[in-house]
Enzyme design. Structure first.
Site, mmCIF file in Angstrom:
data_model
loop_
_atom_site.group_PDB
_atom_site.id
_atom_site.type_symbol
_atom_site.label_atom_id
_atom_site.label_comp_id
_atom_site.label_asym_id
_atom_site.label_seq_id
_atom_site.Cartn_x
_atom_site.Cartn_y
_atom_site.Cartn_z
ATOM 1 N N TYR A 1 0.862 -1.191 0.000
ATOM 2 C CA TYR A 1 0.000 0.000 0.000
ATOM 3 C C TYR A 1 0.891 1.231 0.000
ATOM 4 O O TYR A 1 1.854 1.314 0.773
ATOM 5 C CB TYR A 1 -0.882 0.007 1.249
ATOM 6 C CG TYR A 1 -1.793 1.216 1.388
ATOM 7 C CD1 TYR A 1 -1.509 2.209 2.331
ATOM 8 C CD2 TYR A 1 -2.912 1.364 0.592
ATOM 9 C CE1 TYR A 1 -2.335 3.315 2.466
ATOM 10 C CE2 TYR A 1 -3.754 2.475 0.726
ATOM 11 C CZ TYR A 1 -3.455 3.443 1.665
ATOM 12 O OH TYR A 1 -4.280 4.539 1.789
ATOM 13 N N ASP B 1 9.426 2.861 -0.899
ATOM 14 C CA ASP B 1 8.403 3.562 -0.119
ATOM 15 C C ASP B 1 8.674 3.256 1.356
ATOM 16 O O ASP B 1 8.288 2.212 1.861
ATOM 17 C CB ASP B 1 6.993 3.111 -0.528
ATOM 18 C CG ASP B 1 5.943 3.795 0.317
ATOM 19 O OD1 ASP B 1 4.740 3.556 0.078
ATOM 20 O OD2 ASP B 1 6.311 4.572 1.229
ATOM 21 N N LYS C 1 4.965 9.788 8.288
ATOM 22 C CA LYS C 1 4.810 9.276 9.647
ATOM 23 C C LYS C 1 5.850 9.835 10.626
ATOM 24 O O LYS C 1 5.764 10.975 11.068
ATOM 25 C CB LYS C 1 4.813 7.744 9.608
ATOM 26 C CG LYS C 1 3.610 7.167 8.803
ATOM 27 C CD LYS C 1 3.610 5.669 8.824
ATOM 28 C CE LYS C 1 2.628 5.096 7.817
ATOM 29 N NZ LYS C 1 1.244 5.008 8.295
HETATM 30 P P1 KE4 Z 1 -0.693 8.515 4.283
HETATM 31 O O1 KE4 Z 1 -1.244 9.175 3.042
HETATM 32 O O2 KE4 Z 1 -1.761 7.659 4.992
HETATM 33 O O3 KE4 Z 1 0.030 9.483 5.193
HETATM 34 O O4 KE4 Z 1 0.459 7.480 3.832
HETATM 35 C C1 KE4 Z 1 0.159 6.495 2.876
HETATM 36 C C2 KE4 Z 1 1.158 5.353 2.997
HETATM 37 C C3 KE4 Z 1 2.157 5.250 2.044
HETATM 38 N N1 KE4 Z 1 3.077 4.259 2.108
HETATM 39 C C4 KE4 Z 1 3.051 3.346 3.113
HETATM 40 C C5 KE4 Z 1 4.088 2.261 3.144
HETATM 41 C C6 KE4 Z 1 2.047 3.410 4.119
HETATM 42 O O5 KE4 Z 1 2.020 2.480 5.101
HETATM 43 C C7 KE4 Z 1 1.084 4.434 4.059
HETATM 44 C C8 KE4 Z 1 -0.042 4.552 5.070
HETATM 45 N N2 KE4 Z 1 -0.126 3.519 6.055
HETATM 46 C C9 KE4 Z 1 -1.460 3.240 6.560
HETATM 47 C C10 KE4 Z 1 -1.316 2.129 7.614
HETATM 48 N N3 KE4 Z 1 -1.152 0.866 7.018
HETATM 49 C C11 KE4 Z 1 -2.117 4.453 7.102
HETATM 50 C C12 KE4 Z 1 -3.323 4.182 7.973
HETATM 51 C C13 KE4 Z 1 -4.609 4.686 7.337
HETATM 52 O O6 KE4 Z 1 -4.768 4.521 6.098
HETATM 53 O O7 KE4 Z 1 -5.440 5.231 8.091
#
Ligand code: KE4
Length: 428
Positions: free
Chosen positions: A144, A239, A267
């Protein structure tokens, strides 16, 4: 355990917010319960609106590696707020955090700040396409990278949790540029590269997959991707939104000794405030507007509060022994849970990379999305709810990662392991 106020708030929230949440995986839908509404947090503990307290292994999905409300971070952000929340103009704070990221992450010579991981990956892909003049991208099923159209193809995390790895609303014409291989399978990558020679702009990968549960790279996988990309003129993007500053100060690329062409972050570098970043070689990054033609922008990019929280957090991570202590805490809790399952005769496949860990409810091993998807998500839900009732707050999905922070002390770890021993006996 009383959840009355959380449930009442959830009913109220659902009238004004789709699904009652501002991010789907928070809804507890896959574990068949109403989500807890959190009032406050401190250290490794979160407190809900009904006065219950929980040892927190979500940590806001990764940012809270030093623990909630670390006094150094709170004080610094309060001081920054007194100077103003946002100016829409450059500040010295942005240079300070950029230089800390550049000093830490092997692949990064220049970095652009944005406000989320999604913005970081979306922008990195656009830059890779602009740099190479190619249209196709290659990702891995179960990984993801945020919710940009091009990346909501066989995606992990909430997309996998809710069974929409290919989201409605993404035009087929967009998705056709996204190729999907199997994680840990260089063969599947080689086949797609051969079929699309000179048309692939980038390969984007979670160097430690954290969105199908925690799935480490097999020996040689990352090295193989590096070789393929070098030979084919493909931009290799790690990523590291989740693994960056998490599995090592320099991220997975430091831990495994493989340097990508670009890296995305988020994060932890915002210490819990909205942030993302993407960086790479000077040659690639200077193709970004206004020094180059690839456009990317953001009203709150590099805002003073997020920069301040990031600077303070990374400063704490640089303290001698930080990662050694975190490694020992993480080993204890992950092994303790695995041993509890074994003692109860419960089939579990456990993985851990640094302070990211996962318990897969399956008799087999898990090395890619198909094997992760074979897990017993109903058994996971029973375990999740039993642990919640014991005061342990895990990610509400089998396809997520648990995070340990510096604030998880011996008492918290012992309580977690005792709870796991009780819960595995209950659900066996
Ligand atoms: P954000 O747009 O949610 O800040 O980041 C996206 C993203 C990109 N790349 C990786 C490897 C990530 O894990 C994420 C976001 N992680 C999720 C948790 N698995 C965010 C939690 C959510 O979607 O509420």
């Amino acid at each position: 355990m009383n959840h009355e106020r959380s449930s009442a708030l959830f009913q109220q929230a659902r009238t004004s917010i789709p699904g009652g949440v501002n991010s789907p995986v928070r809804a507890f839908k896959s574990v068949g319960a109403d989500p807890l509404f959190i009032k406050r947090a401190a250290g490794c503990t979160i407190y809900d609106e009904d006065g219950n307290s929980f040892i927190d292994y979500v940590g806001s999905w990764g940012p809270m590696i030093v623990g909630h409300c670390h006094p150094r971070v709170v004080e610094a952000v309060k001081r920054a707020m007194d100077n103003g929340a946002s100016f829409g103009a450059p500040t010295e704070l942005e240079i300070t955090l950029a230089d800390m990221v550049i000093a830490a992450v092997p692949s990064i010579e220049m970095v652009r700040m944005v406000s989320s991981g999604t913005e970081a990956t979306m922008s990195a892909i656009r830059l890779a396409r602009g740099h190479t003049g190619r249209d196709k991208i290659l990702k891995f099923s179960g990984c993801y990278h945020g919710h940009a159209d091009a990346l909501l193809v066989k995606a992990g995390s909430g997309a996998a949790t809710f069974g929409v790895p290919d989201s409605p609303g993404v035009p087929a014409d967009f998705a056709r540029h996204t190729l999907t291989a199997e994680y840990n399978s260089l063969e599947s990558v080689g086949q797609l590269v051969a079929e699309n020679r000179d048309n692939i702009a980038c390969i984007i990968v979670e160097p430690v997959a954290g969105n199908m549960g925690t799935v480490p790279p097999r020996e040689g996988f990352l090295e193989g991707l590096r070789e393929i990309c070098s030979n084919e003129g493909i931009v290799l993007i790690f990523d590291e939104v989740m693994s960056g500053f998490r599995v090592a100060y320099g991220g997975a690329q430091e831990l495994y000794g493989v340097t990508p062409d670009m890296t995305t972050l988020g994060k932890i570098i915002g210490g819990g405030l909205p942030v993302g970043a993407f960086g790479g070689s000077r040659e690639i990054m200077e193709k970004l507007s206004p020094s180059g033609g690839v456009y990317q922008a953001g009203t709150l990019s590099g805002n003073p509060l997020a920069m301040t929280a990031g600077i303070e957090t990374l400063t704490l991570l640089k303290e001698p022994g930080f990662y050694d202590k975190l490694e020992e805490k993480s080993r204890q809790v992950a092994e303790g849970i695995a041993n509890a399952a074994r003692a109860a005769g419960y089939p579990l496949y456990s993985t851990r990379v640094g302070s990211m860990f996962c318990a897969f409810f399956t008799r087999g091993e898990v090395h890619d999305w198909p094997s992760a998807a074979a897990c017993d998500t109903k058994a996971f839900a029973r375990y999740f709810l039993a642990m919640l009732n014991e005061g342990i707050y895990l990610a509400p999905s089998q396809f997520e990662t648990a995070f340990v922070s510096a604030a998880h002390d011996d008492a918290a770890i012992e309580k977690t392991i005792a709870a796991a021993a009780k819960c595995f006996k209950m659900i066996a």
